[in-house]
Design a protein around this motif. Structure first.
Motif, short mmCIF file in Angstrom:
data_model
loop_
_atom_site.label_atom_id
_atom_site.label_comp_id
_atom_site.label_asym_id
_atom_site.label_seq_id
_atom_site.Cartn_x
_atom_site.Cartn_y
_atom_site.Cartn_z
N UNK A 169 26.27 12.11 -38.37
CA UNK A 169 26.18 10.80 -39.02
C UNK A 169 24.76 10.25 -38.99
N UNK A 170 24.04 10.52 -37.92
CA UNK A 170 22.66 10.04 -37.86
C UNK A 170 21.72 11.09 -38.46
N UNK A 171 22.28 12.21 -38.86
CA UNK A 171 21.58 13.32 -39.51
C UNK A 171 20.53 13.91 -38.58
N UNK A 172 20.55 15.19 -38.47
CA UNK A 172 19.56 15.86 -37.64
C UNK A 172 20.19 16.82 -36.65
N UNK A 177 32.06 22.69 -37.50
CA UNK A 177 32.74 21.39 -37.48
C UNK A 177 31.79 20.41 -36.82
N UNK A 178 31.79 19.16 -37.25
CA UNK A 178 30.94 18.16 -36.60
C UNK A 178 31.79 17.31 -35.65
N UNK A 179 31.16 16.65 -34.68
CA UNK A 179 31.91 16.05 -33.58
C UNK A 179 31.74 14.54 -33.43
N UNK A 180 30.76 13.94 -34.13
CA UNK A 180 30.42 12.55 -33.80
C UNK A 180 31.25 11.52 -34.57
N UNK A 181 31.30 10.31 -34.00
CA UNK A 181 32.08 9.20 -34.58
C UNK A 181 31.12 8.10 -35.06
N UNK A 182 31.69 6.99 -35.52
CA UNK A 182 30.90 5.92 -36.14
C UNK A 182 31.10 4.58 -35.41
N UNK A 183 30.11 3.69 -35.52
CA UNK A 183 30.28 2.36 -34.93
C UNK A 183 31.16 1.47 -35.82
N UNK A 184 32.45 1.77 -35.85
CA UNK A 184 33.42 1.04 -36.69
C UNK A 184 34.58 0.66 -35.77
N UNK A 185 35.16 -0.54 -35.97
CA UNK A 185 36.32 -0.96 -35.16
C UNK A 185 37.59 -0.48 -35.84
N UNK A 186 38.36 0.37 -35.15
CA UNK A 186 39.54 0.97 -35.77
C UNK A 186 40.64 -0.06 -36.01
N UNK A 222 40.91 13.52 -28.82
CA UNK A 222 39.53 13.27 -29.28
C UNK A 222 39.49 12.00 -30.13
N UNK A 223 40.54 11.78 -30.92
CA UNK A 223 40.56 10.57 -31.77
C UNK A 223 40.54 9.30 -30.91
N UNK A 224 41.29 9.33 -29.82
CA UNK A 224 41.38 8.14 -28.96
C UNK A 224 40.10 7.89 -28.17
N UNK A 225 39.28 8.94 -27.99
CA UNK A 225 38.05 8.82 -27.19
C UNK A 225 36.84 9.26 -28.02
N UNK A 226 36.57 8.55 -29.12
CA UNK A 226 35.44 8.97 -29.99
C UNK A 226 34.10 8.71 -29.31
N UNK A 227 33.12 9.48 -29.72
CA UNK A 227 31.77 9.32 -29.16
C UNK A 227 30.75 9.25 -30.30
N UNK A 228 29.80 8.30 -30.16
CA UNK A 228 28.79 8.12 -31.21
C UNK A 228 27.83 9.32 -31.27
N UNK A 229 27.10 9.41 -32.38
CA UNK A 229 26.12 10.48 -32.56
C UNK A 229 25.16 10.53 -31.37
#
Ligand SMILES: [Zn+2]
Length: 414
Positions: A161-164, A90-99, A37-44
């Motif tokens: 992350x985008x709340x809601x 548990x929450x599942x979404x990732x962020x628009x950040x370059x690792x 899951x870490x290698x394939x993150x998905x945005x909110x």
């Protein structure tokens, strides 16, 4: 497990032994899932693959599964005789950040941004770990079902992350489908805490938030003839200064509230007075009434300034909610005490750390809807190995904080 919320908790040695054996069994597949899951993150709002994995794991553990709740939300229920119903989230979404962690399983994924540009995506807030932790807990509690009675509701939430996401899952009938929980528990990783420890706090844990977009209107004109215009740039500047007094002069000094204006845009040319200026602001606070009072004060200042500038009623500033507001997370006292006693028994008192309230925000509070509240507790989970924290202390290593490109939890000991 025995005992209800508020009861002192002492876990039988036999049960502990069985728990630790199961953790040993479940850890390798959990780590493999975490790296995947870490290698394939998905945005909110885009959590399709993560949600599919969660649904698959819950079904494999014997849970009745509902998918597509409030977007990509997944929930599973395990009925195990008569007893209380516990929600774990548990929450599942990732962020628009370059690792930039350099990990072997670091993300190289991009997503398509609103203007079609490629956005780097990273699990920079540890939600991958939260998802895997609740799925692991689900599998272990399913195997331990002879030792407890009641219902376990496991929620994998999208769009934190985008709340809601929480609100959307509730609105989509989570509680109608699986019943209203008696208690709700969630976790969030904390890189400042060592692995093997947890952080707890009864009462306020994180702030509520309102995000507003404000249009300050004026009357445009030629920059050479400001007397024939009403300059919204001057009005916006006055508003920015007036906003600073809402916290310092209008809020009780013992109350926490933050007002920050994060964006201001107006005009296009030196000699043109524009028609309007756009601002984006956030209000944070520990009490919804205090947030509402700050919101009302900002509107009053904006209107007062517009009116002093000679603008008409139809030229008053416009406030639009930019995102759904969310509630402070307030940890229920008896439930927090129960968890604290349980963690103390399992980990030792020195590994159960008291937390301070945060001005950050989180939508877990929305699982306890206004008017139909239920006891919630979110705890913090240490995720940096003690030897790394020691290097941070001596300045040999810099700690990657949440939401930064170098956030790298030590997954195995966590
Ligand atoms: Zn987070």
């Amino acid at each position: 497990m025995t005992g209800g919320a508020g009861a002192a908790m002492r876990v039988a040695d036999e049960w502990k032994k069985r728990l630790y054996q199961l953790v040993e069994v479940h850890l390798p597949p959990a780590l493999a899932l975490y790296r995947r899951i870490h290698a394939r993150p998905e945005l909110s709002g885009e959590e399709t693959a993560t949600a599919a994995l969660a649904a698959e794991r819950l079904a494999a553990a014997g849970f009745e599964v509902a998918a597509g709740l409030g977007g990509h939300g997944v929930a599973g229920r395990l009925r195990n005789g008569t007893g209380p119903r516990l929600l774990i989230r548990g929450d599942m979404d990732a962020l628009p950040v370059r690792e930039e962690t350099g990990l072997a399983y670091a993300s190289t994924v991009t997503s398509c941004g609103p203007d079609g540009q490629a956005l780097p995506v990273m699990h920079a807030c540890g939600h991958d770990l939260h998802t895997v932790a609740v799925l692991g807990a689900a599998a272990i509690l399913a195997e331990l079902r002879a030792t407890w009675a009641g219902e376990l509701m496991v929620v994998c939430q999208p769009a934190e992350e985008t709340v809601g996401g929480a609100k959307l899952m509730i609105a989509d009938g989570l509680y109608e489908r699986f019943g209203r929980p008696d208690w709700g528990i969630a976790l969030h990783v904390r890189p400042e805490l060592p692995t093997g420890s947890v952080g707890l706090r009864a009462g306020i844990l994180s702030a509520g938030c309102r995000s507003l977009d404000v249009t300050i209107r004026g009357r445009g004109g030629h920059g050479a003839a400001p007397h024939k215009a009403v300059d919204p740039i001057v009005l916006a500047a006055q508003f920015v200064l007036a906003a600073q007094t809402v916290v310092s002069r209008e809020t009780h000094p013992a109350e926490m509230v933050v007002v920050s204006i994060g964006s201001i845009h107006g005009g296009s040319k030196r000699n043109v007075i524009p028609e309007s200026v756009e601002l984006k602001l956030t209000i944070r606070g520990y009490k919804e009434a205090v947030i509402a009072a700050a919101d009302a004060a900002l509107r009053r200042h904006a209107r007062g300034l517009a009116s002093a500038a000679g603008l008409d009623e139809n030229e008053m500033p416009v406030f639009h909610p930019a995102e759904p507001p969310f509630r402070p997370v307030v940890n229920d006292e008896p439930l927090t005490q129960t968890l604290s006693a349980l963690f103390t028994d399992l980990l030792g008192a020195e590994r159960v750390v008291r937390q301070e309230p945060s001005t950050g925000s989180e939508d877990f509070g929305d699982f306890s809807p206004a008017g139909a509240e239920l006891p919630l507790c979110m705890f913090h989970l240490g995720c940096t190995a003690p030897e790394r924290l020691a290097r941070v202390e001596t300045g040999e290593e810099k700690l990657g904080l949440l939401h930064t490109p170098r956030f790298a939890p030590d997954a195995e000991p966590t």
